[in-house]
Design a protein around this motif. Structure first.
Motif, short mmCIF file in Angstrom:
data_model
loop_
_atom_site.label_atom_id
_atom_site.label_comp_id
_atom_site.label_asym_id
_atom_site.label_seq_id
_atom_site.Cartn_x
_atom_site.Cartn_y
_atom_site.Cartn_z
N ILE A 67 0.83 -1.21 0.00
CA ILE A 67 0.00 0.00 0.00
C ILE A 67 0.87 1.27 0.00
CG2 ILE A 67 -1.73 1.31 1.28
CD1 ILE A 67 -2.77 -1.17 -0.26
N ARG B 51 0.68 4.24 -2.92
CA ARG B 51 0.54 5.68 -2.67
C ARG B 51 1.72 6.45 -3.30
NH1 ARG B 51 -0.26 5.41 2.21
NH2 ARG B 51 -2.46 5.97 2.39
N ARG C 80 -8.59 8.01 -4.33
CA ARG C 80 -8.13 6.83 -5.06
C ARG C 80 -7.64 5.75 -4.08
NH1 ARG C 80 -7.98 7.59 -10.46
NH2 ARG C 80 -7.71 9.71 -11.31
N MET C 81 -6.95 6.17 -3.03
CA MET C 81 -6.46 5.21 -2.05
C MET C 81 -7.63 4.55 -1.31
SD MET C 81 -3.22 4.93 -2.31
CE MET C 81 -3.05 3.90 -0.85
N GLN C 82 -8.67 5.33 -1.00
CA GLN C 82 -9.84 4.76 -0.32
C GLN C 82 -10.53 3.73 -1.20
OE1 GLN C 82 -12.18 8.19 0.72
NE2 GLN C 82 -10.92 8.71 2.49
N SER D 24 -9.12 1.97 -3.52
CA SER D 24 -8.24 0.86 -3.89
C SER D 24 -8.54 -0.41 -3.12
CB SER D 24 -6.77 1.26 -3.70
OG SER D 24 -6.47 1.44 -2.33
#
Length: 226
Positions: free
Chosen positions: A141, A145, A162-164, A166
Protein backbone atom coordinates in the motif's frame (compact mmCIF):
# COMPACT_ATOMS: atom_id res chain seq x y z
CA UNK A 1 9.51 -2.94 -30.02
CA UNK A 2 9.58 -5.99 -32.30
CA UNK A 3 6.76 -8.48 -31.88
CA UNK A 4 8.23 -11.89 -31.00
CA UNK A 5 7.34 -15.02 -32.93
CA UNK A 6 5.19 -16.46 -30.13
CA UNK A 7 2.81 -13.48 -30.48
CA UNK A 8 1.87 -14.60 -33.97
CA UNK A 9 -0.36 -17.51 -32.96
CA UNK A 10 -3.04 -15.84 -35.03
CA UNK A 11 -5.63 -16.05 -37.76
CA UNK A 12 -3.47 -18.30 -39.95
CA UNK A 13 -4.26 -21.10 -37.51
CA UNK A 14 -7.93 -20.18 -37.43
CA UNK A 15 -7.95 -19.23 -33.78
CA UNK A 16 -10.61 -17.13 -32.09
CA UNK A 17 -9.62 -13.92 -30.40
CA UNK A 18 -9.58 -13.31 -26.67
CA UNK A 19 -11.34 -10.73 -24.56
CA UNK A 20 -8.40 -9.67 -22.39
CA UNK A 21 -9.51 -7.90 -19.21
CA UNK A 22 -6.98 -5.97 -17.14
CA UNK A 23 -8.09 -4.59 -13.77
CA UNK A 24 -6.25 -3.02 -10.85
CA UNK A 25 -6.43 -0.20 -8.35
CA UNK A 26 -5.20 3.09 -9.77
CA UNK A 27 -1.41 3.24 -9.65
CA UNK A 28 -0.72 -0.50 -9.81
CA UNK A 29 0.63 -0.32 -13.36
CA UNK A 30 -2.30 -1.57 -15.43
CA UNK A 31 -2.15 1.17 -18.09
CA UNK A 32 1.59 0.73 -18.61
CA UNK A 33 1.20 -3.03 -18.96
CA UNK A 34 -1.63 -2.54 -21.46
CA UNK A 35 0.56 -0.25 -23.57
CA UNK A 36 3.37 -2.80 -23.49
CA UNK A 37 0.99 -5.52 -24.64
CA UNK A 38 -0.07 -3.39 -27.58
CA UNK A 39 3.57 -2.66 -28.46
CA UNK A 40 4.29 -6.39 -28.29
CA UNK A 41 1.36 -7.26 -30.54
CA UNK A 42 0.11 -4.33 -32.67
CA UNK A 43 -2.99 -6.32 -33.70
CA UNK A 44 -4.38 -5.86 -30.18
CA UNK A 45 -7.11 -3.24 -29.93
CA UNK A 46 -8.79 -1.54 -27.01
CA UNK A 47 -12.55 -1.98 -26.85
CA UNK A 48 -14.20 1.35 -27.68
CA UNK A 49 -16.76 2.03 -24.97
CA UNK A 50 -20.13 3.69 -25.50
CA UNK A 51 -21.22 6.58 -23.30
CA UNK A 52 -24.11 8.98 -22.90
CA UNK A 53 -21.90 11.88 -21.81
CA UNK A 54 -21.15 14.69 -24.24
CA UNK A 55 -17.89 14.58 -26.21
CA UNK A 56 -15.02 16.56 -24.75
CA UNK A 57 -12.93 18.86 -26.96
CA UNK A 58 -10.82 16.78 -29.33
CA UNK A 59 -12.66 13.49 -28.75
CA UNK A 60 -13.68 11.59 -31.89
CA UNK A 61 -16.83 9.49 -32.09
CA UNK A 62 -15.96 5.84 -32.72
CA UNK A 63 -12.34 6.37 -31.74
CA UNK A 64 -12.38 7.66 -28.16
CA UNK A 65 -15.97 6.60 -27.41
CA UNK A 66 -19.19 5.82 -29.18
CA UNK A 67 -21.35 8.75 -28.12
CA UNK A 68 -25.00 7.73 -27.75
CA UNK A 69 -28.19 9.29 -26.53
CA UNK A 70 -29.56 7.83 -23.32
CA UNK A 71 -32.56 6.19 -25.08
CA UNK A 72 -30.22 4.58 -27.65
CA UNK A 73 -27.91 3.32 -24.90
CA UNK A 74 -30.78 1.89 -22.86
CA UNK A 75 -32.17 0.14 -25.94
CA UNK A 76 -28.83 -1.62 -26.48
CA UNK A 77 -28.91 -2.77 -22.86
CA UNK A 78 -32.54 -3.96 -23.18
CA UNK A 79 -31.68 -5.84 -26.38
CA UNK A 80 -28.78 -7.63 -24.67
CA UNK A 81 -26.30 -5.90 -26.98
CA UNK A 82 -23.98 -4.64 -24.21
CA UNK A 83 -21.28 -6.88 -22.76
CA UNK A 84 -21.15 -4.72 -19.63
CA UNK A 85 -22.48 -1.37 -18.54
CA UNK A 86 -22.54 0.97 -15.57
CA UNK A 87 -23.98 4.30 -14.44
CA UNK A 88 -21.19 6.61 -13.30
CA UNK A 89 -21.55 10.23 -12.18
CA UNK A 90 -24.83 10.73 -14.03
CA UNK A 91 -23.80 9.08 -17.31
CA UNK A 92 -23.96 5.58 -18.72
CA UNK A 93 -20.87 3.71 -19.95
CA UNK A 94 -20.68 0.28 -21.57
CA UNK A 95 -19.03 -2.09 -24.03
CA UNK A 96 -21.09 -2.85 -27.17
CA UNK A 97 -21.05 -6.55 -28.00
CA UNK A 98 -21.19 -6.53 -31.82
CA UNK A 99 -17.71 -5.10 -32.61
CA UNK A 100 -16.11 -7.31 -29.95
CA UNK A 101 -17.79 -10.44 -31.30
CA UNK A 102 -16.73 -9.57 -34.85
CA UNK A 103 -13.14 -9.11 -33.69
CA UNK A 104 -12.81 -12.38 -31.82
CA UNK A 105 -14.41 -14.37 -34.64
CA UNK A 106 -11.78 -12.82 -36.94
CA UNK A 107 -9.02 -13.96 -34.55
CA UNK A 108 -8.25 -10.53 -33.10
CA UNK A 109 -7.85 -9.98 -29.37
CA UNK A 110 -9.68 -7.11 -27.67
CA UNK A 111 -8.29 -5.40 -24.58
CA UNK A 112 -10.54 -4.12 -21.78
CA UNK A 113 -9.49 -1.69 -19.06
CA UNK A 114 -12.45 -2.07 -16.67
CA UNK A 115 -13.24 -2.60 -12.99
CA UNK A 116 -14.30 -5.82 -11.27
CA UNK A 117 -18.00 -5.20 -11.87
CA UNK A 118 -17.53 -4.86 -15.61
CA UNK A 119 -15.23 -7.89 -15.62
CA UNK A 120 -17.88 -9.96 -13.86
CA UNK A 121 -20.55 -8.92 -16.36
CA UNK A 122 -18.35 -9.91 -19.29
CA UNK A 123 -17.50 -13.25 -17.67
CA UNK A 124 -21.23 -13.93 -17.34
CA UNK A 125 -22.01 -12.89 -20.95
CA UNK A 126 -22.39 -15.12 -24.00
CA UNK A 127 -18.74 -14.38 -24.83
CA UNK A 128 -17.53 -15.31 -21.35
CA UNK A 129 -15.82 -18.51 -22.46
CA UNK A 130 -13.41 -16.46 -24.57
CA UNK A 131 -12.42 -14.18 -21.70
CA UNK A 132 -9.01 -13.91 -20.05
CA UNK A 133 -9.06 -11.78 -16.89
CA UNK A 134 -5.95 -10.56 -15.07
CA UNK A 135 -5.83 -8.52 -11.88
CA UNK A 136 -2.74 -6.44 -11.11
CA UNK A 137 -1.79 -6.00 -7.45
CA UNK A 138 0.71 -3.48 -6.07
CA UNK A 139 3.59 -4.83 -3.96
CA UNK A 140 2.40 -2.78 -0.96
CA UNK A 141 0.00 0.00 0.00
CA UNK A 142 2.84 2.51 0.70
CA UNK A 143 4.25 1.76 -2.75
CA UNK A 144 0.82 2.25 -4.32
CA UNK A 145 0.54 5.68 -2.67
CA UNK A 146 4.09 6.57 -3.76
CA UNK A 147 3.28 5.76 -7.38
CA UNK A 148 0.13 7.88 -7.32
CA UNK A 149 2.04 10.81 -5.86
CA UNK A 150 5.01 10.43 -8.25
CA UNK A 151 2.73 10.57 -11.31
CA UNK A 152 2.05 14.21 -10.47
CA UNK A 153 -1.40 14.04 -12.05
CA UNK A 154 -3.63 14.45 -8.99
CA UNK A 155 -3.81 16.62 -5.91
CA UNK A 156 -3.84 15.28 -2.32
CA UNK A 157 -7.66 15.05 -2.18
CA UNK A 158 -7.93 13.01 -5.38
CA UNK A 159 -5.08 10.74 -4.29
CA UNK A 160 -6.84 10.18 -0.95
CA UNK A 161 -10.04 9.18 -2.78
CA UNK A 162 -8.13 6.83 -5.06
CA UNK A 163 -6.46 5.21 -2.05
CA UNK A 164 -9.84 4.76 -0.32
CA UNK A 165 -11.25 3.12 -3.44
CA UNK A 166 -8.24 0.86 -3.89
CA UNK A 167 -9.13 -1.51 -1.06
CA UNK A 168 -12.59 -2.21 -2.48
CA UNK A 169 -10.99 -3.00 -5.84
CA UNK A 170 -8.29 -5.20 -4.30
CA UNK A 171 -10.90 -7.15 -2.32
CA UNK A 172 -12.19 -8.64 -5.60
CA UNK A 173 -8.83 -10.12 -6.63
CA UNK A 174 -10.12 -13.70 -6.35
CA UNK A 175 -12.66 -13.21 -9.15
CA UNK A 176 -9.95 -13.22 -11.83
CA UNK A 177 -8.24 -15.99 -13.80
CA UNK A 178 -4.78 -14.69 -12.98
CA UNK A 179 -3.38 -12.31 -10.37
CA UNK A 180 0.03 -10.68 -10.80
CA UNK A 181 1.93 -8.70 -8.16
CA UNK A 182 3.59 -5.84 -10.02
CA UNK A 183 6.75 -5.53 -7.95
CA UNK A 184 8.94 -5.31 -11.06
CA UNK A 185 7.41 -3.95 -14.27
CA UNK A 186 9.62 -5.88 -16.72
CA UNK A 187 9.12 -9.20 -14.92
CA UNK A 188 5.39 -8.61 -14.58
CA UNK A 189 5.06 -7.88 -18.28
CA UNK A 190 6.93 -11.07 -19.16
CA UNK A 191 4.51 -13.06 -17.00
CA UNK A 192 1.54 -11.31 -18.62
CA UNK A 193 2.90 -11.99 -22.09
CA UNK A 194 3.35 -15.67 -21.23
CA UNK A 195 -0.24 -15.87 -19.98
CA UNK A 196 -1.67 -14.30 -23.14
CA UNK A 197 0.40 -16.57 -25.40
CA UNK A 198 -0.75 -19.70 -23.55
CA UNK A 199 -4.40 -18.63 -23.36
CA UNK A 200 -4.49 -18.16 -27.12
CA UNK A 201 -3.96 -21.92 -27.39
CA UNK A 202 -6.88 -22.92 -25.16
CA UNK A 203 -9.21 -25.42 -26.80
CA UNK A 204 -12.19 -23.01 -27.12
CA UNK A 205 -9.91 -20.59 -28.98
CA UNK A 206 -9.12 -23.16 -31.71
CA UNK A 207 -12.37 -23.80 -33.63
CA UNK A 208 -10.60 -25.97 -36.22
CA UNK A 209 -9.56 -28.65 -33.72
CA UNK A 210 -12.78 -30.70 -33.94
CA UNK A 211 -12.54 -30.95 -37.72
CA UNK A 212 -8.87 -31.93 -37.46
CA UNK A 213 -9.67 -34.70 -34.98
CA UNK A 214 -12.42 -35.97 -37.28
CA UNK A 215 -9.93 -36.15 -40.14
CA UNK A 216 -7.51 -38.06 -37.92
CA UNK A 217 -10.28 -40.48 -37.01
CA UNK A 218 -11.18 -41.00 -40.66
CA UNK A 219 -7.53 -41.62 -41.53
CA UNK A 220 -7.27 -44.07 -38.66
CA UNK A 221 -10.36 -45.96 -39.82
CA UNK A 222 -9.07 -46.04 -43.38
CA UNK A 223 -5.76 -47.40 -42.14
CA UNK A 224 -7.32 -50.18 -40.07
CA UNK A 225 -9.60 -51.37 -42.88
CA UNK A 226 -6.98 -51.23 -45.62
Amino acid sequence: MTMPTDAKVSTSGGRRGLLIILSSPSGAGKSTLARRLMDWDPTLRFSVSATTRAPRPGEVDGQDYRFLTEPAFKKLVADGAMLEHAHVFGNFYGSPMAPVQEAIEAGRDVLFDIDWQGAQQIRNSVLGRHTLSVFILPPSIPELRRRLVSRGQDGPEVIAKRMQKSWDEISHWDGYDYVLVNDDLDATFERLRTIVTAERLRRPQQPGLAAHVRRLHEEFEEGTTA
